[in-house]
Scaffold this active site. Structure first.
Site, PDB file in Angstrom:
ATOM      1  N   PHE A   1     -26.809  10.909 -52.369  1.00 28.00           N
ATOM      2  CA  PHE A   1     -26.566  12.332 -52.619  1.00 28.00           C
ATOM      3  C   PHE A   1     -27.516  13.192 -51.799  1.00 28.00           C
ATOM      4  O   PHE A   1     -27.878  14.275 -52.222  1.00 28.00           O
ATOM      5  CB  PHE A   1     -26.767  12.603 -54.114  1.00 28.00           C
ATOM      6  CG  PHE A   1     -25.903  13.695 -54.686  1.00 28.00           C
ATOM      7  CD1 PHE A   1     -24.600  13.885 -54.286  1.00 28.00           C
ATOM      8  CD2 PHE A   1     -26.403  14.517 -55.693  1.00 28.00           C
ATOM      9  CE1 PHE A   1     -23.801  14.866 -54.856  1.00 28.00           C
ATOM     10  CE2 PHE A   1     -25.620  15.512 -56.271  1.00 28.00           C
ATOM     11  CZ  PHE A   1     -24.316  15.677 -55.852  1.00 28.00           C
TER      12      PHE A   1
ATOM     13  N   PRO B   1     -33.042  19.143 -31.870  1.00 31.87           N
ATOM     14  CA  PRO B   1     -32.713  18.922 -33.273  1.00 31.87           C
ATOM     15  C   PRO B   1     -33.972  18.650 -34.083  1.00 31.87           C
ATOM     16  O   PRO B   1     -34.911  18.018 -33.602  1.00 31.87           O
ATOM     17  CB  PRO B   1     -31.804  17.685 -33.220  1.00 31.87           C
ATOM     18  CG  PRO B   1     -31.198  17.712 -31.854  1.00 31.87           C
ATOM     19  CD  PRO B   1     -32.271  18.260 -30.959  1.00 31.87           C
TER      20      PRO B   1
ATOM     21  N   GLU C   1     -22.685  22.880 -47.710  1.00 33.17           N
ATOM     22  CA  GLU C   1     -22.637  24.235 -47.173  1.00 33.17           C
ATOM     23  C   GLU C   1     -21.414  24.980 -47.689  1.00 33.17           C
ATOM     24  O   GLU C   1     -21.463  26.192 -47.945  1.00 33.17           O
ATOM     25  CB  GLU C   1     -22.632  24.193 -45.645  1.00 33.17           C
ATOM     26  CG  GLU C   1     -23.895  23.600 -45.015  1.00 33.17           C
ATOM     27  CD  GLU C   1     -25.132  24.443 -45.277  1.00 33.17           C
ATOM     28  OE1 GLU C   1     -24.992  25.645 -45.559  1.00 33.17           O
ATOM     29  OE2 GLU C   1     -26.245  23.889 -45.230  1.00 33.17           O
TER      30      GLU C   1
ATOM     31  N   ALA D   1     -22.764  15.764 -40.194  1.00 35.95           N
ATOM     32  CA  ALA D   1     -21.532  15.255 -40.775  1.00 35.95           C
ATOM     33  C   ALA D   1     -20.481  15.100 -39.686  1.00 35.95           C
ATOM     34  O   ALA D   1     -20.565  15.722 -38.624  1.00 35.95           O
ATOM     35  CB  ALA D   1     -21.036  16.216 -41.848  1.00 35.95           C
TER      36      ALA D   1
ATOM     37  N   SER E   1     -28.986  22.900 -48.968  1.00 34.26           N
ATOM     38  CA  SER E   1     -27.802  22.244 -49.526  1.00 34.26           C
ATOM     39  C   SER E   1     -28.106  20.843 -50.037  1.00 34.26           C
ATOM     40  O   SER E   1     -27.268  20.229 -50.711  1.00 34.26           O
ATOM     41  CB  SER E   1     -26.677  22.175 -48.478  1.00 34.26           C
ATOM     42  OG  SER E   1     -27.061  21.389 -47.367  1.00 34.26           O
ATOM     43  N   HIS E   2     -29.310  20.315 -49.737  1.00 31.72           N
ATOM     44  CA  HIS E   2     -29.687  18.986 -50.212  1.00 31.72           C
ATOM     45  C   HIS E   2     -30.985  19.003 -51.017  1.00 31.72           C
ATOM     46  O   HIS E   2     -31.562  17.958 -51.271  1.00 31.72           O
ATOM     47  CB  HIS E   2     -29.816  18.020 -49.029  1.00 31.72           C
ATOM     48  CG  HIS E   2     -28.499  17.672 -48.424  1.00 31.72           C
ATOM     49  ND1 HIS E   2     -27.897  18.453 -47.460  1.00 31.72           N
ATOM     50  CD2 HIS E   2     -27.647  16.643 -48.666  1.00 31.72           C
ATOM     51  CE1 HIS E   2     -26.740  17.906 -47.120  1.00 31.72           C
ATOM     52  NE2 HIS E   2     -26.564  16.823 -47.835  1.00 31.72           N
TER      53      HIS E   2
END
Length: 341
Positions: A125, A310, A192, A184, A51-52
């Site tokens: 972004f 993570p 997403e 987020a 997504s990035h």
């Protein structure tokens, strides 16, 4: 390069970077700004953060073509206080400003134990882990915060007021990959939801509401007149508000709703700021034992089957994409090639 004309195209990681540079330079970026953005998209595709990755490239181009973003930005570093630095971004994309501020922030943190970096007048972004990971690799504990456009409601509200407002945290692990999380304050990242809409599948319950304020799993209803919901109700909303204050009022930049009011509506990234904080753990209370002490916690976490730290998935993806490359939808590849002119 290999791939299917109807399904996907697989690019080697060097091709990801080269294609990004070619596309950006064809649309008004100079070499320095194009290379800095390419580093970000390369890292995202390398780590499987779809997504990035190249998914974002058309949005970068839209803002160059509209004239909103300065593709020849020349950011500069300013000294605000012994523990505070600022990079003035000159209306460019965030990556070049981040690269410019990285080493001064590391040096200042090592000199006095902790330091803050404000980045102003940029268009952000990207995923935030990209900012904190090199700080953690340099042996520092790091935080990053940025806002966006108003996509997310306040707790109990129906009107979007907060950005998805991510925050990232990095913890150094000498001799190992750092522990990094990036999340987020919305229930689901905006990208997403956009990918779900593109690919034609629902999003999980609790992701957002439609234009009538009704909860929905239809990504298009959320994106077109609806709003996203904070994770955990008021808890996520409180974190979103904190990020607005840290990346807006504290450093003299835009709140999410101010970014929208100033935007051209070109579909590209929002204008605003970013706050990065760094702490040298060797200058705190346990100069010799902090790293080993942290590993006790990580060992306890990992002792349960099926649990990972993570960033573990991203690090595993790095090994895979190094040899297998990064697969993207063929339609996205065609769009990017067309944007190259």
């Amino acid at each position: 390069m290999t791939g299917s004309e109807t399904m996907s195209v697989t690019l080697e990681l060097d091709e990801v970077r080269a294609l990004t540079i070619r596309c950006l330079e064809s649309n008004g970026c100079d070499a320095a700004n194009a290379a800095a953005v390419a580093d970000v998209l390369h890292a995202a595709e390398r780590d499987g953060a779809k997504s990035h990755g190249l998914f974002r490239l058309p949005g970068y181009v839209k803002s160059l073509r509209s004239g909103k973003v300065n593709g020849h930005a020349a950011p500069r570093v300013e000294d605000l206080a012994p523990g505070a630095l600022r990079v003035v971004g000159d209306g460019g994309f965030a990556p070049l400003s981040q690269q410019l501020g990285l080493e001064p922030l590391i040096e200042r943190t090592r000199a006095q134990g902790l330091a803050a970096l404000a980045i102003n007048d940029v268009y952000h972004f990207q995923a935030l882990w990209y900012e904190v990971e090199p700080l953690a690799e340099a042996g520092l504990c790091a935080f990053a915060f940025t806002a966006a456009f108003p996509y997310v409601t306040a707790a109990g509200g129906r009107r979007p007021i907060y950005g998805t407002n991510p925050m990232a945290f990095g913890w150094p692990r000498p001799g190992k990959s750092p522990m990094v999380f990036d999340q987020a304050s919305s229930a689901l990242a905006r990208g997403e939801i956009m990918i779900a809409a593109r690919d034609g599948h629902d999003v999980p319950p609790g992701t957002g509401i439609d234009s009538e304020g009704r909860e929905t799993t239809d990504p298009n209803a959320i994106l077109e007149g609806g709003a996203q919901l904070p994770f955990g109700g008021y808890k996520g909303a409180s974190i979103a508000m904190m990020v607005e204050l840290l990346a807006g009022a504290l450093i003299g930049d835009k709140f999410s709703f101010e970014a929208l009011a100033a935007d051209s509506g070109d579909g590209g990234p929002p204008g605003g700021g970013e706050l990065i904080l760094a702490i040298d753990p060797s200058r705190m209370g346990d100069a010799e034992g902090w790293a080993a002490h942290a590993e006790l916690l990580f060992d306890q976490i990992l002792s349960e089957e099926g649990v990972r730290l993570p960033a573990g998935r991203r690090h595993a993806n790095r090994l895979k994409t190094a040899t297998e490359g990064a697969a993207i939808p063929a339609t996205l590849h065609q769009e990017i090639v067309a944007l190259c002119g």
